[in-house]
Design a protein around this motif. Structure first.
Motif, PDB file in Angstrom:
ATOM      1  N   ALA A   1       3.173   4.082  17.788  1.00 45.45           N
ATOM      2  CA  ALA A   1       3.474   2.648  17.767  1.00 45.45           C
ATOM      3  C   ALA A   1       2.673   1.887  18.815  1.00 45.45           C
ATOM      4  CB  ALA A   1       4.972   2.424  17.975  1.00 45.45           C
ATOM      5  N   ASP A   2       2.430   2.488  19.975  1.00 45.61           N
ATOM      6  CA  ASP A   2       1.662   1.809  21.014  1.00 45.61           C
ATOM      7  C   ASP A   2       0.229   1.536  20.560  1.00 45.61           C
ATOM      8  OD1 ASP A   2       1.224   4.563  21.006  1.00 45.61           O
ATOM      9  OD2 ASP A   2       0.785   4.658  23.143  1.00 45.61           O
ATOM     10  N   LYS A   3      -0.379   2.488  19.896  1.00 46.99           N
ATOM     11  CA  LYS A   3      -1.748   2.308  19.410  1.00 46.99           C
ATOM     12  C   LYS A   3      -1.786   1.283  18.274  1.00 46.99           C
ATOM     13  CE  LYS A   3      -5.862   4.969  18.248  1.00 46.99           C
ATOM     14  NZ  LYS A   3      -6.396   6.324  18.073  1.00 46.99           N
ATOM     15  N   VAL A   4      -0.771   1.303  17.418  1.00 47.18           N
ATOM     16  CA  VAL A   4      -0.699   0.344  16.315  1.00 47.18           C
ATOM     17  C   VAL A   4      -0.580  -1.073  16.879  1.00 47.18           C
ATOM     18  CG1 VAL A   4       0.665  -0.420  14.337  1.00 47.18           C
ATOM     19  CG2 VAL A   4       0.261   2.016  14.696  1.00 47.18           C
ATOM     20  N   HIS A   5       0.251  -1.250  17.900  1.00 46.87           N
ATOM     21  CA  HIS A   5       0.398  -2.571  18.523  1.00 46.87           C
ATOM     22  C   HIS A   5      -0.901  -2.988  19.201  1.00 46.87           C
ATOM     23  CE1 HIS A   5       4.570  -3.849  17.950  1.00 46.87           C
ATOM     24  NE2 HIS A   5       4.856  -2.557  17.916  1.00 46.87           N
ATOM     25  N   TYR A   6      -1.607  -2.045  19.802  1.00 44.75           N
ATOM     26  CA  TYR A   6      -2.887  -2.371  20.432  1.00 44.75           C
ATOM     27  C   TYR A   6      -3.886  -2.845  19.375  1.00 44.75           C
ATOM     28  CZ  TYR A   6      -7.169  -2.178  23.052  1.00 44.75           C
ATOM     29  OH  TYR A   6      -8.361  -2.523  23.623  1.00 44.75           O
ATOM     30  N   ILE A   7      -3.951  -2.153  18.257  1.00 45.51           N
ATOM     31  CA  ILE A   7      -4.847  -2.552  17.164  1.00 45.51           C
ATOM     32  C   ILE A   7      -4.481  -3.950  16.686  1.00 45.51           C
ATOM     33  CG2 ILE A   7      -5.480  -2.057  14.765  1.00 45.51           C
ATOM     34  CD1 ILE A   7      -5.127   0.952  15.504  1.00 45.51           C
ATOM     35  N   LEU A   8      -3.199  -4.183  16.522  1.00 40.97           N
ATOM     36  CA  LEU A   8      -2.735  -5.497  16.066  1.00 40.97           C
ATOM     37  C   LEU A   8      -3.109  -6.585  17.073  1.00 40.97           C
ATOM     38  CD1 LEU A   8      -1.224  -7.017  13.876  1.00 40.97           C
ATOM     39  CD2 LEU A   8       0.887  -6.572  15.127  1.00 40.97           C
ATOM     40  N   GLN A   9      -3.001  -6.289  18.366  1.00 43.15           N
ATOM     41  CA  GLN A   9      -3.368  -7.275  19.389  1.00 43.15           C
ATOM     42  C   GLN A   9      -4.861  -7.549  19.405  1.00 43.15           C
ATOM     43  OE1 GLN A   9      -1.767  -5.729  23.020  1.00 43.15           O
ATOM     44  NE2 GLN A   9       0.212  -6.727  22.714  1.00 43.15           N
ATOM     45  N   GLU A  10      -5.672  -6.593  19.011  1.00 44.28           N
ATOM     46  CA  GLU A  10      -7.109  -6.832  18.927  1.00 44.28           C
ATOM     47  C   GLU A  10      -7.443  -7.756  17.762  1.00 44.28           C
ATOM     48  OE1 GLU A  10      -9.813  -5.951  20.872  1.00 44.28           O
ATOM     49  OE2 GLU A  10      -8.247  -5.396  22.287  1.00 44.28           O
TER      50      GLU A  10
ATOM     51  N   TYR B   1       0.857  -1.182   0.000  1.00 44.90           N
ATOM     52  CA  TYR B   1       0.000   0.000   0.000  1.00 44.90           C
ATOM     53  C   TYR B   1       0.894   1.233   0.000  1.00 44.90           C
ATOM     54  CZ  TYR B   1      -3.808  -3.025   1.609  1.00 44.90           C
ATOM     55  OH  TYR B   1      -4.747  -4.005   1.728  1.00 44.90           O
ATOM     56  N   ALA B   2       0.764   2.051  -1.009  1.00 38.90           N
ATOM     57  CA  ALA B   2       1.524   3.309  -1.108  1.00 38.90           C
ATOM     58  C   ALA B   2       3.007   3.060  -0.841  1.00 38.90           C
ATOM     59  CB  ALA B   2       0.937   4.357  -0.185  1.00 38.90           C
TER      60      ALA B   2
ATOM     61  N   PHE C   1      -6.653  -5.098   8.830  1.00 35.45           N
ATOM     62  CA  PHE C   1      -5.661  -4.366   9.624  1.00 35.45           C
ATOM     63  C   PHE C   1      -5.440  -2.967   9.058  1.00 35.45           C
ATOM     64  CE2 PHE C   1      -0.938  -3.943  10.737  1.00 35.45           C
ATOM     65  CZ  PHE C   1      -1.199  -3.409  11.980  1.00 35.45           C
ATOM     66  N   VAL C   2      -5.256  -2.877   7.749  1.00 37.99           N
ATOM     67  CA  VAL C   2      -4.994  -1.578   7.113  1.00 37.99           C
ATOM     68  C   VAL C   2      -6.222  -0.674   7.204  1.00 37.99           C
ATOM     69  CG1 VAL C   2      -4.471  -0.453   4.915  1.00 37.99           C
ATOM     70  CG2 VAL C   2      -3.188  -2.477   5.612  1.00 37.99           C
ATOM     71  N   GLU C   3      -7.407  -1.224   6.984  1.00 40.18           N
ATOM     72  CA  GLU C   3      -8.622  -0.412   7.082  1.00 40.18           C
ATOM     73  C   GLU C   3      -8.846   0.069   8.516  1.00 40.18           C
ATOM     74  OE1 GLU C   3     -12.123  -2.161   5.355  1.00 40.18           O
ATOM     75  OE2 GLU C   3     -11.104  -2.554   3.464  1.00 40.18           O
ATOM     76  N   THR C   4      -8.524  -0.776   9.491  1.00 38.80           N
ATOM     77  CA  THR C   4      -8.647  -0.366  10.895  1.00 38.80           C
ATOM     78  C   THR C   4      -7.684   0.769  11.198  1.00 38.80           C
ATOM     79  OG1 THR C   4      -9.278  -2.624  11.506  1.00 38.80           O
ATOM     80  CG2 THR C   4      -8.574  -1.160  13.280  1.00 38.80           C
ATOM     81  N   LEU C   5      -6.451   0.642  10.743  1.00 41.10           N
ATOM     82  CA  LEU C   5      -5.474   1.725  10.923  1.00 41.10           C
ATOM     83  C   LEU C   5      -5.987   3.005  10.271  1.00 41.10           C
ATOM     84  CD1 LEU C   5      -2.109  -0.149  10.216  1.00 41.10           C
ATOM     85  CD2 LEU C   5      -2.915   0.699  12.426  1.00 41.10           C
ATOM     86  N   ASP C   6      -6.564   2.859   9.087  1.00 42.38           N
ATOM     87  CA  ASP C   6      -7.057   4.020   8.361  1.00 42.38           C
ATOM     88  C   ASP C   6      -8.201   4.702   9.113  1.00 42.38           C
ATOM     89  OD1 ASP C   6      -6.659   5.565   5.963  1.00 42.38           O
ATOM     90  OD2 ASP C   6      -8.640   4.877   5.324  1.00 42.38           O
TER      91      ASP C   6
ATOM     92  N   CYS D   1      -0.776   7.041   7.605  1.00 37.77           N
ATOM     93  CA  CYS D   1       0.448   7.192   6.830  1.00 37.77           C
ATOM     94  C   CYS D   1       1.603   6.594   7.642  1.00 37.77           C
ATOM     95  CB  CYS D   1       0.720   8.654   6.488  1.00 37.77           C
ATOM     96  SG  CYS D   1       1.110   9.670   7.908  1.00 37.77           S
ATOM     97  N   GLU D   2       2.734   6.555   7.055  1.00 41.45           N
ATOM     98  CA  GLU D   2       3.895   5.955   7.696  1.00 41.45           C
ATOM     99  C   GLU D   2       4.230   6.628   9.024  1.00 41.45           C
ATOM    100  OE1 GLU D   2       8.569   5.057   6.593  1.00 41.45           O
ATOM    101  OE2 GLU D   2       7.196   5.665   5.010  1.00 41.45           O
ATOM    102  N   LEU D   3       4.060   7.924   9.117  1.00 39.81           N
ATOM    103  CA  LEU D   3       4.367   8.641  10.355  1.00 39.81           C
ATOM    104  C   LEU D   3       3.467   8.207  11.512  1.00 39.81           C
ATOM    105  CD1 LEU D   3       5.037  12.227   8.985  1.00 39.81           C
ATOM    106  CD2 LEU D   3       6.692  10.562   9.806  1.00 39.81           C
ATOM    107  N   ASP D   4       2.229   7.817  11.208  1.00 34.93           N
ATOM    108  CA  ASP D   4       1.341   7.320  12.259  1.00 34.93           C
ATOM    109  C   ASP D   4       1.906   6.049  12.879  1.00 34.93           C
ATOM    110  OD1 ASP D   4      -0.665   9.314  12.035  1.00 34.93           O
ATOM    111  OD2 ASP D   4      -1.459   8.308  10.264  1.00 34.93           O
ATOM    112  N   LEU D   5       2.475   5.195  12.054  1.00 34.39           N
ATOM    113  CA  LEU D   5       3.080   3.959  12.564  1.00 34.39           C
ATOM    114  C   LEU D   5       4.296   4.257  13.431  1.00 34.39           C
ATOM    115  CD1 LEU D   5       2.946   1.651   9.418  1.00 34.39           C
ATOM    116  CD2 LEU D   5       1.282   1.854  11.253  1.00 34.39           C
ATOM    117  N   ILE D   6       4.997   5.325  13.126  1.00 41.58           N
ATOM    118  CA  ILE D   6       6.203   5.684  13.875  1.00 41.58           C
ATOM    119  C   ILE D   6       5.840   6.350  15.198  1.00 41.58           C
ATOM    120  CG2 ILE D   6       8.261   7.150  13.868  1.00 41.58           C
ATOM    121  CD1 ILE D   6       8.249   6.799  10.769  1.00 41.58           C
ATOM    122  N   PHE D   7       4.979   7.367  15.145  1.00 42.92           N
ATOM    123  CA  PHE D   7       4.699   8.168  16.334  1.00 42.92           C
ATOM    124  C   PHE D   7       3.600   7.611  17.233  1.00 42.92           C
ATOM    125  CE2 PHE D   7       6.612  11.403  13.482  1.00 42.92           C
ATOM    126  CZ  PHE D   7       7.733  11.636  14.255  1.00 42.92           C
TER     127      PHE D   7
END
Length: 188
Positions: A113-122, A68-69, A93-98, A105-111
Motif C-alpha cells: 500500500a505504501d508503494k501504491v500511494h507513492y505512485i499515486l502521489q507521483e 480491470y479484472a 495509473f494502472v499501467e504504472t502499477l503493472d 494484482c489485488e494482493l499488490d495493492l494490499i501488501f
C-alpha cells in the motif's frame, strides 16, 4: 479537481481510498458504499462516466471509472475535469502499477500500500494532476526504491554489527586467550 480516488474489488472491499477533501469518517463510509453500489450495477459495455449526484455532498460530482479484472478504479471529480483526460489518467495509473509490480494484482495493492500511494502521489497530488507520462512516473518510483534500499543498508548497520558480535562468541574467545605465565619471584 479530483475529489477522491477509490479502488474496490468485486466484493466491495476498498483496496485504495484517497480523499483530497476532508470528510468525517461516517461520510467517507457512505461515499464508499454509494459509489460502489452505483458503479458495480453497471454493465461492462456501458459508458464509464456517471453523474455522482450528491455523493460527495454537492451536486458537482462525476464518477469516472474503469473495471480491470477484479478491481474498479474510480475517480470522483468535479465538472472542471475532462472525462476523457481522467479516463486516460486511470489508464496511466494502472499501467504504472503493472510496470512497478510486474502484472499487478489485488494482493499488490494490499501488501504494498505504501508503494501504491507513492505512485499515486507521483501522478496526482492534492487533487491536481502532476504527471501523465508513464515513463517519468516509473523513473521516480525506481529512484525512490534505490533510496529506500540505501537507507535500509544504513539503518541495518547496527543490527548487522550486533549479529557479527554474537557470532564471534566473544566470551569463549576470551577464555581461549593464552597468556604467558609470569613467574615473578617478588621478595619484599
Amino acid at each position: 479537481m479530483i475529489k477522491a480516488i477509490l479502488v474496490f474489488n468485486n466484493s466491495a472491499k476498498p483496496r485504495l481510498v484517497k480523499f483530497f477533501e476532508h470528510y468525517p469518517e461516517e461520510v467517507q463510509q457512505r461515499i464508499l458504499r454509494d459509489t460502489y453500489q452505483l458503479v458495480s450495477k453497471r454493465d461492462d459495455n456501458v459508458c464509464n462516466f456517471l453523474e455522482g449526484g450528491s455523493i460527495l455532498g454537492d451536486n458537482d460530482c462525476r464518477l469516472i471509472y474503469r473495471h480491470y479484472a477484479t478491481l474498479y478504479f474510480i475517480f470522483c471529480v468535479d465538472s472542471s475535469e475532462s472525462e476523457l483526460g481522467i479516463l486516460d489518467l486511470i489508464q496511466v495509473f494502472v499501467e504504472t502499477l503493472d510496470k512497478c509490480f510486474e502484472n499487478v494484482c489485488e494482493l499488490d495493492l494490499i501488501f504494498h500500500a505504501d508503494k501504491v500511494h507513492y505512485i499515486l502521489q507521483e501522478i496526482c497530488f492534492g487533487g491536481m494532476v502532476l504527471e501523465t507520462n508513464l515513463n517519468e512516473v516509473v523513473a521516480r518510483v525506481d529512484e525512490q526504491s534505490k533510496i529506500e534500499k540505501q537507507e535500509a543498508g544504513i539503518s541495518a548497520a547496527p543490527a548487522k554489527a550486533m549479529t557479527a558480535l554474537k557470532e564471534m562468541n566473544l566470551p569463549q574467545k576470551i577464555k581461549d586467550i593464552k597468556l604467558p605465565d609470569l613467574n615473578l619471584n617478588l621478595r619484599f
